[in-house]
Design an enzyme around this catalytic site. Structure first.
Site, PDB file in Angstrom:
ATOM      1  N   ASN A  11       0.852  -1.192   0.000  1.00  0.00           N
ATOM      2  CA  ASN A  11       0.000   0.000   0.000  1.00  0.00           C
ATOM      3  C   ASN A  11       0.893   1.249   0.000  1.00  0.00           C
ATOM      4  OD1 ASN A  11      -1.439   2.288   1.098  1.00  0.00           O
ATOM      5  ND2 ASN A  11      -3.094   0.897   1.625  1.00  0.00           N
ATOM      6  N   ASP A  13      -0.129   4.497  -0.063  1.00  0.00           N
ATOM      7  CA  ASP A  13      -0.829   5.732   0.325  1.00  0.00           C
ATOM      8  C   ASP A  13       0.089   6.742   1.016  1.00  0.00           C
ATOM      9  OD1 ASP A  13      -3.131   4.547  -0.599  1.00  0.00           O
ATOM     10  OD2 ASP A  13      -3.990   4.168   1.379  1.00  0.00           O
ATOM     11  N   HIS A  14       0.949   6.234   1.892  1.00  0.00           N
ATOM     12  CA  HIS A  14       1.741   7.169   2.705  1.00  0.00           C
ATOM     13  C   HIS A  14       2.826   7.893   1.915  1.00  0.00           C
ATOM     14  CE1 HIS A  14      -0.617   6.397   6.013  1.00  0.00           C
ATOM     15  NE2 HIS A  14       0.119   5.546   6.701  1.00  0.00           N
ATOM     16  N   ARG A  22       3.662  18.760   1.682  1.00  0.00           N
ATOM     17  CA  ARG A  22       4.385  19.919   1.184  1.00  0.00           C
ATOM     18  C   ARG A  22       3.702  20.540  -0.033  1.00  0.00           C
ATOM     19  NH1 ARG A  22       9.718  22.061   1.261  1.00  0.00           N
ATOM     20  NH2 ARG A  22       9.753  21.985   3.502  1.00  0.00           N
ATOM     21  N   HIS A  47      -5.561   3.705  -1.890  1.00  0.00           N
ATOM     22  CA  HIS A  47      -6.904   4.049  -1.399  1.00  0.00           C
ATOM     23  C   HIS A  47      -7.209   5.493  -1.789  1.00  0.00           C
ATOM     24  CE1 HIS A  47      -9.709   4.195   2.418  1.00  0.00           C
ATOM     25  NE2 HIS A  47     -10.342   4.522   1.317  1.00  0.00           N
ATOM     26  N   ARG A  49      -9.371   8.256  -1.136  1.00  0.00           N
ATOM     27  CA  ARG A  49     -10.357   8.651  -0.128  1.00  0.00           C
ATOM     28  C   ARG A  49     -11.200   9.812  -0.637  1.00  0.00           C
ATOM     29  NH1 ARG A  49      -9.063   6.534   5.416  1.00  0.00           N
ATOM     30  NH2 ARG A  49     -10.863   7.813   5.933  1.00  0.00           N
ATOM     31  N   ARG A  53      -6.993  12.816   0.772  1.00  0.00           N
ATOM     32  CA  ARG A  53      -5.927  13.231   1.694  1.00  0.00           C
ATOM     33  C   ARG A  53      -4.565  12.669   1.311  1.00  0.00           C
ATOM     34  NH1 ARG A  53      -7.924  10.177   7.081  1.00  0.00           N
ATOM     35  NH2 ARG A  53      -9.796  11.231   6.395  1.00  0.00           N
ATOM     36  N   HIS A  54      -4.549  11.535   0.582  1.00  0.00           N
ATOM     37  CA  HIS A  54      -3.251  11.046   0.105  1.00  0.00           C
ATOM     38  C   HIS A  54      -3.300  10.798  -1.413  1.00  0.00           C
ATOM     39  CE1 HIS A  54      -5.296   7.368   1.310  1.00  0.00           C
ATOM     40  NE2 HIS A  54      -5.032   7.532   2.589  1.00  0.00           N
ATOM     41  N   GLU A  74      -8.535   0.590  -3.401  1.00  0.00           N
ATOM     42  CA  GLU A  74      -9.362   0.611  -2.195  1.00  0.00           C
ATOM     43  C   GLU A  74     -10.347   1.752  -2.292  1.00  0.00           C
ATOM     44  OE1 GLU A  74      -7.744   0.785   1.691  1.00  0.00           O
ATOM     45  OE2 GLU A  74      -6.373  -0.848   1.261  1.00  0.00           O
ATOM     46  N   THR A 104      -7.562   6.372   9.661  1.00  0.00           N
ATOM     47  CA  THR A 104      -7.327   5.232   8.780  1.00  0.00           C
ATOM     48  C   THR A 104      -8.602   4.399   8.764  1.00  0.00           C
ATOM     49  OG1 THR A 104      -5.909   3.322   8.449  1.00  0.00           O
ATOM     50  CG2 THR A 104      -6.285   3.956  10.718  1.00  0.00           C
ATOM     51  N   THR A 105      -8.582   3.252   8.091  1.00  0.00           N
ATOM     52  CA  THR A 105      -9.780   2.416   8.023  1.00  0.00           C
ATOM     53  C   THR A 105      -9.915   1.675   9.345  1.00  0.00           C
ATOM     54  OG1 THR A 105      -9.137   2.128   5.737  1.00  0.00           O
ATOM     55  CG2 THR A 105     -10.996   0.843   6.488  1.00  0.00           C
ATOM     56  N   GLU A 155     -11.058  -9.587   2.542  1.00  0.00           N
ATOM     57  CA  GLU A 155      -9.815  -9.241   3.235  1.00  0.00           C
ATOM     58  C   GLU A 155     -10.157  -9.124   4.715  1.00  0.00           C
ATOM     59  OE1 GLU A 155      -7.159  -6.379   1.496  1.00  0.00           O
ATOM     60  OE2 GLU A 155      -6.570  -5.640   3.472  1.00  0.00           O
ATOM     61  N   HIS A 197      -3.977  -4.817   7.612  1.00  0.00           N
ATOM     62  CA  HIS A 197      -4.114  -3.667   8.513  1.00  0.00           C
ATOM     63  C   HIS A 197      -3.253  -3.850   9.758  1.00  0.00           C
ATOM     64  CE1 HIS A 197      -6.095   0.200   9.209  1.00  0.00           C
ATOM     65  NE2 HIS A 197      -5.658  -0.032  10.432  1.00  0.00           N
ATOM     66  N   GLY A 198      -2.282  -2.965   9.871  1.00  0.00           N
ATOM     67  CA  GLY A 198      -1.445  -2.935  11.077  1.00  0.00           C
ATOM     68  C   GLY A 198      -0.342  -3.974  11.116  1.00  0.00           C
ATOM     69  N   GLY A 219       0.949  -1.426   4.406  1.00  0.00           N
ATOM     70  CA  GLY A 219       1.383  -0.084   4.034  1.00  0.00           C
ATOM     71  C   GLY A 219       2.171   0.629   5.103  1.00  0.00           C
TER      72      GLY A 219
HETATM   73  N1  PXP Z   1      -6.058  -3.285   3.926  1.00  0.00           N
HETATM   74  C1  PXP Z   1      -6.996  -2.302   3.934  1.00  0.00           C
HETATM   75  C2  PXP Z   1      -8.354  -2.636   3.428  1.00  0.00           C
HETATM   76  C3  PXP Z   1      -6.682  -1.001   4.370  1.00  0.00           C
HETATM   77  O1  PXP Z   1      -7.627  -0.041   4.375  1.00  0.00           O
HETATM   78  C4  PXP Z   1      -5.359  -0.727   4.774  1.00  0.00           C
HETATM   79  C5  PXP Z   1      -4.953   0.659   5.134  1.00  0.00           C
HETATM   80  O2  PXP Z   1      -5.710   1.210   6.104  1.00  0.00           O
HETATM   81  C6  PXP Z   1      -4.433  -1.776   4.752  1.00  0.00           C
HETATM   82  C7  PXP Z   1      -4.806  -3.039   4.329  1.00  0.00           C
HETATM   83  C8  PXP Z   1      -3.011  -1.550   5.151  1.00  0.00           C
HETATM   84  O3  PXP Z   1      -2.925  -1.252   6.507  1.00  0.00           O
HETATM   85  P1  PXP Z   1      -1.575  -0.688   7.064  1.00  0.00           P
HETATM   86  O4  PXP Z   1      -1.316   0.603   6.393  1.00  0.00           O
HETATM   87  O5  PXP Z   1      -1.847  -0.561   8.525  1.00  0.00           O
HETATM   88  O6  PXP Z   1      -0.512  -1.718   6.762  1.00  0.00           O
END
Ligand code: PXP
Length: 249
Positions: A11, A13-14, A22, A47, A49, A53-54, A74, A104-105, A155, A197-198, A219
Site C-alpha cells: 500500500n 498511500d503514505h 508539502r 486508497h 479517499r 488526503r493522500h 481501495e 485510517t480504516t 480481506e 491492517h497494522g 502499508g
Molecule cells: N487493507 C486495507 C483494506 C486497508 O484499508 C489498509 C490501510 O488502512 C491496509 C490493508 C493496510 O494497513 P496498514 O497501512 O496498517 O498496513
C-alpha cells in the site's frame, strides 16, 4: 498439499501523504510503486479517499498506466468511487468503510447493515471485470454476508489483533484465533482470503502460517521502515518474514 505462495500487496498511500504535506509532486507514489514491484511486491494497493488526503485521481490513472502488477483500488461504497472504478478499471477493488473523521480504516465494512447497497456495487464492479474484495471483520456472520453479496474475495481486518499484540494485551491470542477460524471458514465458503491492517514483520510472519490466506496488504509499517532502511530492503525483509512464516505450512 503445500499452501499456495503468499502474495504481498504494498500500500503506497503514505508516499502520497508525504507528498501532500508539502504540496507539489514529490515524493511520487508511482515511483514508489515501481520500486516496490522491483523489490518483490506482487501488487500495489492505493486508497482513493473521499477527501483525497493522500492518493489523488491522477495517481490512480498513472498507476494503471505504469505498473506491471495488479492494482488493488481501495474504495468506499459511494457513487463517486464506483464511477471512478468503472471508468479506470483497476484489476481489483477492495470495498472499505470510510468516515471523513477517521485517520485510517478503523473497522471492517458493515456487510450486514449495508448488505443491499454493497451487493449492488459488487454486481456492477464484477460486471466490469473488476475483482471485488470486501474488507471485513474476521467473523462467520461477515463471511456469510460476503457470500450472499457475491464477492469472490474477502480481506480480513487484522487491526484489532495487531493492536492487541503491540499493547501486550491479554486478548491478543483470542483476536488471532478469530482470524484463524475466519480464514478456514472463508475457504470452506469458497472465498479467496486476504488479510491486512497494522501488520509488521512479526505479525505478517504469524499470519503467513494460516494456509488459507493468499495475500497480505501492508502499508504503514513498510513506509515507516523505508524511512530508515529504504523501501527495497523493507520489502525484502517483509518477504523473508512471510516466506519464513509460510515454510512448512
Ligand atoms: N487493507 C486495507 C483494506 C486497508 O484499508 C489498509 C490501510 O488502512 C491496509 C490493508 C493496510 O494497513 P496498514 O497501512 O496498517 O498496513
Amino acid at each position: 498439499m503445500a499452501a499456495p505462495r503468499l502474495r504481498l500487496g504494498v500500500n503506497i498511500d503514505h508516499i502520497a501523504t508525504v507528498r501532500n504535506a508539502r504540496g507539489g509532486a514529490l515524493p511520487d507514489p508511482v515511483r514508489g510503486a515501481l520500486l516496490a514491484i522491483e523489490a518483490g511486491a506482487d501488487g500495489i494497493t492505493a486508497h482513493l479517499r473521499e477527501d483525497r488526503r493522500h492518493i489523488r485521481d491522477e495517481d490512480i490513472r498513472r498507476l494503471i498506466a505504469s505498473i506491471s502488477k495488479p492494482l488493488n483500488f481501495e474504495m468506499a461504497v459511494t457513487d463517486e468511487m464506483i464511477a471512478i472504478a468503472l471508468a479506470t478499471k483497476p484489476h481489483a477493488a477492495c470495498l472499505v468503510p470510510e468516515k471523513r473523521s477517521e485517520r485510517t480504516t478503523e473497522g471492517g465494512l458493515d456487510v450486514i447493515g449495508g448488505h443491499d447497497r454493497i451487493r449492488e456495487a459488487t454486481t456492477r464492479l464484477k460486471a466490469a471485470g473488476i475483482r471485488v474484495s470486501l474488507f471485513i471483520e474476521p467473523s462467520v456472520e461477515a463471511l456469510q454476508a460476503a457470500v450472499s453479496i457475491g464477492a469472490p474475495v474477502v480481506e480480513l481486518h487484522t487491526g484489532s489483533w495487531c493492536e492487541a499484540v503491540t499493547e501486550g494485551a491479554a486478548q491478543a491470542e483470542d483476536e488471532f484465533e478469530r482470524i484463524r477460524i475466519a480464514s478456514a471458514k472463508a475457504a470452506e465458503l469458497g472465498l479467496e482470503c486476504h488479510a491486512g491492517h497494522g501488520l509488521d514483520y512479526a505479525t505478517a510472519k504469524r499470519i503467513a502460517g494460516l494456509p488459507q490466506v493468499v495475500e497480505l496488504n501492508i502499508g504503514h509499517f513498510l513506509m515507516g521502515e523505508a524511512i530508515f532502511v529504504g523501501l527495497p530492503q523493507a520489502i525484502g525483509l517483509m518477504r523473508a518474514a512471510m516466506d519464513e512464516g509460510r515454510a512448512g505450512v
